[in-house]
Write an enzyme that holds these catalytic residues in place. Structure first.
Site, PDB file in Angstrom:
ATOM      1  N   HIS A 307       0.832  -1.207   0.000  1.00  0.00           N
ATOM      2  CA  HIS A 307       0.000   0.000   0.000  1.00  0.00           C
ATOM      3  C   HIS A 307       0.867   1.258   0.000  1.00  0.00           C
ATOM      4  O   HIS A 307       0.551   2.238  -0.685  1.00  0.00           O
ATOM      5  CB  HIS A 307      -0.932  -0.003   1.214  1.00  0.00           C
ATOM      6  CG  HIS A 307      -2.098  -0.927   1.081  1.00  0.00           C
ATOM      7  ND1 HIS A 307      -1.981  -2.301   1.142  1.00  0.00           N
ATOM      8  CD2 HIS A 307      -3.430  -0.675   0.882  1.00  0.00           C
ATOM      9  CE1 HIS A 307      -3.179  -2.848   0.996  1.00  0.00           C
ATOM     10  NE2 HIS A 307      -4.068  -1.889   0.841  1.00  0.00           N
ATOM     11  N   HIS A 350       0.875  -3.111   9.436  1.00  0.00           N
ATOM     12  CA  HIS A 350       2.289  -3.275   9.079  1.00  0.00           C
ATOM     13  C   HIS A 350       3.147  -2.731  10.209  1.00  0.00           C
ATOM     14  O   HIS A 350       2.721  -1.853  10.970  1.00  0.00           O
ATOM     15  CB  HIS A 350       2.624  -2.525   7.784  1.00  0.00           C
ATOM     16  CG  HIS A 350       2.271  -3.261   6.538  1.00  0.00           C
ATOM     17  ND1 HIS A 350       3.065  -4.259   6.007  1.00  0.00           N
ATOM     18  CD2 HIS A 350       1.203  -3.141   5.713  1.00  0.00           C
ATOM     19  CE1 HIS A 350       2.504  -4.707   4.895  1.00  0.00           C
ATOM     20  NE2 HIS A 350       1.366  -4.054   4.697  1.00  0.00           N
ATOM     21  N   ASP A 354       8.310  -1.816   7.780  1.00  0.00           N
ATOM     22  CA  ASP A 354       7.715  -2.167   6.491  1.00  0.00           C
ATOM     23  C   ASP A 354       7.399  -0.920   5.676  1.00  0.00           C
ATOM     24  O   ASP A 354       7.668  -0.852   4.470  1.00  0.00           O
ATOM     25  CB  ASP A 354       6.415  -2.956   6.700  1.00  0.00           C
ATOM     26  CG  ASP A 354       6.613  -4.203   7.524  1.00  0.00           C
ATOM     27  OD1 ASP A 354       7.767  -4.644   7.651  1.00  0.00           O
ATOM     28  OD2 ASP A 354       5.615  -4.734   8.046  1.00  0.00           O
TER      29      ASP A 354
END
Length: 390
Positions: A307, A350, A354
């Site tokens: 994302h 996350h 990350d």
């Protein structure tokens, strides 16, 4: 003497006038030193062509300093077409079209046209030949760029293939996600101090959808939409292909206790059935674009955040391929990029590492790619490169 008065008499500018302009435009001291050392005057600035900004002595400039200097020189040339015509640097057609040559979106594509004159000797490009200069000014060169739709189709096929491989890898890493009871969430500076917000991840995907809508509008209005579209596909495919490797190499524990993650169960001793179900799950992920708002829920694909990659790529492409005058749009896309990242972390989907790694890798690849595409020397054939280095 005012700057406006000086600009109207640019042909008679001395080196001092050029230095005054650079000081007024707050250009870096290195550019000023080069112009002073080589005694550049007004006629020199008017005769600049694209390749001059990337050759000695300007080849030692940093990317930001070079871009600011290019903007100043191009603005000066654009506002002084009559003076360039008097010097034999442009023809009647260019002089007549000077007031109508307007580009609404995508003013940063002049570097795409370097290959149109990569076989022309430097001595000619710096001469006063009106036929040569009128054929290779940035506006004319950019208009000769071909869309080459077949290349865009290949790039689209590449990104489709990579996203399918990514979906398969996401299914594999989900099946080997560490047991939540045995492996609790790792210590994380952000997640340990920010409470879980259940709706945050949906807000992240809504933010990404808005950025995608802006990007589609930019593509619709952009003159070179096929060129920048294949650049987008190439970079997106490369980043997500790299993500496949990082997901497979190390399996991180689930970042939040609210996530219900456990390996899927399959019928024993039936490899065809197992892979058939995995491919079906991969298709569901691929067709849903990996978005939770479309019913996709995965675990184990933490390093690094897909994302964040999507948000960052959209932000960088919008800011790079729209006019610099649209600074409010650029501020908005950066704010959306940062808020989208915040929503990912607030949802505890996350780890902070990350998101940080995803932003760093995506932004570096984008900048490296465009730095190389701006390198005029790389557009020459091998023999030309050897000559230019001698």
């Amino acid at each position: 003497m005012s700057f406006a008065t000086m600009e109207s008499d640019i042909i008679n500018w001395t080196n001092k006038d050029v230095l005054d302009l650079l000081h007024k435009e707050k250009i870096s001291g290195l550019v000023t030193d080069i112009c002073r050392t080589h005694d550049l005057d007004g006629q020199c600035l008017l005769s600049f062509v694209d390749r001059d900004f990337y050759e000695y002595p300007f080849d030692q400039l940093k990317l930001g300093d070079r871009k600011r200097f290019i903007l100043v020189v191009k603005k000066l040339q654009r506002n002084n077409r009559a003076a360039m015509y008097e010097l034999g640097l442009c023809d009647d057609q260019m002089l007549a079209s000077a007031s109508t040559n307007i580009n609404f979106l995508g003013t940063n594509l002049s570097h795409l046209s370097y290959n149109l004159h990569n076989k022309i000797p430097t001595e000619i490009s710096r001469g006063r030949n009106p036929e040569f200069v009128s054929s290779f000014t940035p506006d004319v060169k950019a208009s000769k760029l071909k869309p080459e739709v077949w290349k865009t189709a290949i790039a689209l096929g590449y990104v489709f293939l990579v996203t399918w491989v990514t979906a398969v890898v996401m299914v594999i890493v989900h099946d080997k996600v560490p047991d939540m009871k045995k492996y609790p969430p790792l210590p994380d500076l952000f997640l340990d101090n920010v409470p879980h917000i259940p709706w945050a991840f949906d807000m992240c995907e809504i933010t990404g959808s808005l950025l995608m809508a802006v990007w589609l509008i930019v593509l619709f209005f952009h003159k070179h939409r096929f060129i920048i579209l294949r650049r987008f596909f190439a970079l997106a495919g490369t980043v997500f292909l790299l993500r496949c490797f990082t997901m497979l190499i190390t399996s991180l524990s689930v970042p939040g206790s609210h996530l219900k993650c456990e390996p899927r169960s399959y019928p024993p001793a039936d490899d065809l059935t197992v892979w058939g179900r995995r491919l079906r799950q991969a298709y569901d992920i691929w067709s849903g674009a990996g978005m939770s708002v479309r019913g996709v829920r995965t675990c184990g694909d933490y390093m690094f955040s897909g994302h964040t990659v999507a948000l960052t790529l959209l932000n960088f492409f919008i800011t790079e391929y729209t006019s610099r005058n649209l600074y409010l749009l650029h501020i908005l896309t950066w704010v959306m990029n940062m808020f989208g990242i915040f929503f990912i972390l607030a949802a505890h989907e996350h780890y902070s590492i990350d998101v940080f790694i995803a932003f760093y890798i995506t932004s570096r690849l984008f900048l490296y790619y465009h730095t190389l595409s701006n390198n005029q020397a790389l557009m020459q054939n091998d023999s030309s490169r050897l000559v230019s280095c001698s």
